[in-house]
Design a protein around this motif. Sequence first.
Motif, PDB file in Angstrom:
ATOM      1  N   LYS A  10       0.807  -0.927   0.295  1.00 44.84           N
ATOM      2  CA  LYS A  10      -0.088  -0.210   0.455  1.00 44.84           C
ATOM      3  C   LYS A  10       0.746   1.619   0.120  1.00 44.84           C
ATOM      4  N   GLU A  11       0.208   2.458  -0.445  1.00 41.16           N
ATOM      5  CA  GLU A  11       0.651   3.641  -0.766  1.00 41.16           C
ATOM      6  C   GLU A  11       0.414   4.240   0.657  1.00 41.16           C
ATOM      7  N   TRP A  12       1.197   4.470   2.144  1.00 45.45           N
ATOM      8  CA  TRP A  12       1.136   5.793   2.810  1.00 45.45           C
ATOM      9  C   TRP A  12       2.179   6.331   2.874  1.00 45.45           C
ATOM     10  N   SER A  13       2.215   7.479   3.842  1.00 44.92           N
ATOM     11  CA  SER A  13       3.024   8.770   4.454  1.00 44.92           C
ATOM     12  C   SER A  13       3.467   8.365   5.623  1.00 44.92           C
ATOM     13  N   HIS A  14       4.594   8.034   5.337  1.00 44.12           N
ATOM     14  CA  HIS A  14       5.530   7.811   7.298  1.00 44.12           C
ATOM     15  C   HIS A  14       6.544   8.806   7.378  1.00 44.12           C
ATOM     16  N   TYR A  15       6.846   8.588   8.472  1.00 39.85           N
ATOM     17  CA  TYR A  15       8.438   8.789   8.940  1.00 39.85           C
ATOM     18  C   TYR A  15       9.546   7.743  10.007  1.00 39.85           C
ATOM     19  N   SER A  16       9.912   7.506   8.886  1.00 37.81           N
ATOM     20  CA  SER A  16      11.299   6.855   9.525  1.00 37.81           C
ATOM     21  C   SER A  16      11.664   7.255  10.107  1.00 37.81           C
ATOM     22  N   VAL A  17      13.136   6.661  11.232  1.00 37.16           N
ATOM     23  CA  VAL A  17      13.257   7.352  12.877  1.00 37.16           C
ATOM     24  C   VAL A  17      14.351   6.137  12.768  1.00 37.16           C
ATOM     25  N   ASP A  18      15.398   6.916  12.035  1.00 42.61           N
ATOM     26  CA  ASP A  18      16.621   6.107  12.470  1.00 42.61           C
ATOM     27  C   ASP A  18      17.027   5.730  13.964  1.00 42.61           C
ATOM     28  N   PHE A  19      18.048   4.886  13.926  1.00 48.52           N
ATOM     29  CA  PHE A  19      18.461   4.778  15.498  1.00 48.52           C
ATOM     30  C   PHE A  19      19.491   3.497  14.859  1.00 48.52           C
ATOM     31  N   TYR A  20      20.281   3.010  16.348  1.00 49.77           N
ATOM     32  CA  TYR A  20      21.651   2.053  16.261  1.00 49.77           C
ATOM     33  C   TYR A  20      21.436   1.281  17.143  1.00 49.77           C
ATOM     34  N   HIS A  21      22.415   0.466  16.843  1.00 53.48           N
ATOM     35  CA  HIS A  21      22.916  -1.087  17.677  1.00 53.48           C
ATOM     36  C   HIS A  21      23.882  -1.595  17.104  1.00 53.48           C
ATOM     37  N   ASP A  22      24.424  -1.979  18.149  1.00 53.00           N
ATOM     38  CA  ASP A  22      26.074  -2.559  18.450  1.00 53.00           C
ATOM     39  C   ASP A  22      25.535  -3.994  17.918  1.00 53.00           C
ATOM     40  N   VAL A  23      25.934  -4.820  17.352  1.00 50.03           N
ATOM     41  CA  VAL A  23      26.143  -5.745  17.247  1.00 50.03           C
ATOM     42  C   VAL A  23      27.398  -6.828  16.695  1.00 50.03           C
ATOM     43  N   ILE A  68      29.790  -4.332  16.179  1.00 52.56           N
ATOM     44  CA  ILE A  68      29.837  -3.031  14.976  1.00 52.56           C
ATOM     45  C   ILE A  68      28.421  -1.754  14.783  1.00 52.56           C
ATOM     46  N   PRO A  69      28.349  -0.660  14.754  1.00 50.27           N
ATOM     47  CA  PRO A  69      27.128   0.031  15.468  1.00 50.27           C
ATOM     48  C   PRO A  69      26.229  -0.347  14.050  1.00 50.27           C
ATOM     49  N   THR A  70      24.910  -0.717  13.681  1.00 50.07           N
ATOM     50  CA  THR A  70      24.491  -1.101  12.684  1.00 50.07           C
ATOM     51  C   THR A  70      23.168  -0.494  12.562  1.00 50.07           C
ATOM     52  N   PRO A  71      22.797   0.309  11.471  1.00 50.97           N
ATOM     53  CA  PRO A  71      21.841   1.073  11.468  1.00 50.97           C
ATOM     54  C   PRO A  71      20.157   0.110  11.466  1.00 50.97           C
ATOM     55  N   TYR A  72      19.521   1.056  11.825  1.00 48.93           N
ATOM     56  CA  TYR A  72      17.690   0.369  11.793  1.00 48.93           C
ATOM     57  C   TYR A  72      16.992   1.399  11.526  1.00 48.93           C
ATOM     58  N   TYR A  73      15.635   1.585  10.821  1.00 49.79           N
ATOM     59  CA  TYR A  73      14.670   2.277  11.120  1.00 49.79           C
ATOM     60  C   TYR A  73      12.829   1.798  11.311  1.00 49.79           C
ATOM     61  N   SER A  74      12.719   2.845  11.822  1.00 56.68           N
ATOM     62  CA  SER A  74      11.553   1.995  12.094  1.00 56.68           C
ATOM     63  C   SER A  74      10.456   2.947  11.696  1.00 56.68           C
ATOM     64  N   VAL A  75       9.098   2.328  10.733  1.00 53.05           N
ATOM     65  CA  VAL A  75       8.840   3.446  10.172  1.00 53.05           C
ATOM     66  C   VAL A  75       7.141   3.134  11.396  1.00 53.05           C
ATOM     67  N   VAL A  76       6.687   4.911  10.701  1.00 44.43           N
ATOM     68  CA  VAL A  76       5.609   5.253  11.547  1.00 44.43           C
ATOM     69  C   VAL A  76       5.342   6.118  10.984  1.00 44.43           C
ATOM     70  N   ASP A  77       3.900   5.313  10.961  1.00 40.93           N
ATOM     71  CA  ASP A  77       2.249   6.313  10.036  1.00 40.93           C
ATOM     72  C   ASP A  77       2.424   7.251  10.247  1.00 40.93           C
ATOM     73  N   ALA A  78       2.330   8.465   9.477  1.00 40.04           N
ATOM     74  CA  ALA A  78       1.837   9.840   9.271  1.00 40.04           C
ATOM     75  C   ALA A  78       1.402  10.635  10.169  1.00 40.04           C
ATOM     76  N   GLU A  79       0.213   9.179   9.693  1.00 41.15           N
ATOM     77  CA  GLU A  79      -1.226  10.016  10.044  1.00 41.15           C
ATOM     78  C   GLU A  79      -1.918   9.886  11.172  1.00 41.15           C
ATOM     79  N   THR A  80      -1.115   8.546  12.091  1.00 42.89           N
ATOM     80  CA  THR A  80      -2.052   7.749  12.580  1.00 42.89           C
ATOM     81  C   THR A  80      -0.650   7.737  14.310  1.00 42.89           C
ATOM     82  N   MET A  81       0.427   7.855  14.232  1.00 43.00           N
ATOM     83  CA  MET A  81       1.997   8.211  15.051  1.00 43.00           C
ATOM     84  C   MET A  81       2.106   6.792  15.225  1.00 43.00           C
ATOM     85  N   LYS A  82       1.204   5.615  14.595  1.00 41.02           N
ATOM     86  CA  LYS A  82       1.469   4.564  14.935  1.00 41.02           C
ATOM     87  C   LYS A  82       2.758   3.892  14.183  1.00 41.02           C
ATOM     88  N   VAL A  83       3.599   3.334  15.200  1.00 41.65           N
ATOM     89  CA  VAL A  83       4.875   2.497  14.552  1.00 41.65           C
ATOM     90  C   VAL A  83       4.184   1.341  14.020  1.00 41.65           C
TER      91      VAL A  83
END
Length: 115
Positions: A49-62, A65-80
Amino acid sequence: MEKTTEQKKAIEATLKVLDQLKFQYGNSEEELEFMDAIFNEKQKMYDGKEWSHYSVDFYHDVFGIPTPYYSVVDAETMKVKGIYVDHGVFEIIYDKQGKPVKMKFISPSFPYDKQ
């Protein structure tokens, strides 16, 4: 650059879900300050589906080694809705009260509706 109110909400929502699911992430003051939320308008997502979202970057050491991840937060509901990792997406599953209870791995190799 100063974060907007919406960006701050997306970051707060991400941190809350990560904590509730006990998802490991870098939570030092420096790492939390580095987190950013980027708005993406109407993109085709992992669920097809198409939807607007915020991608939030964060890291975790694996393995140190710092490994990047990002969450997808629905821009309308602010739900991850998911957490992107290097090999797919962990879709967040919520209970009836709206609390995140588990993650379901979504592989980019298979159609979403068949997983």
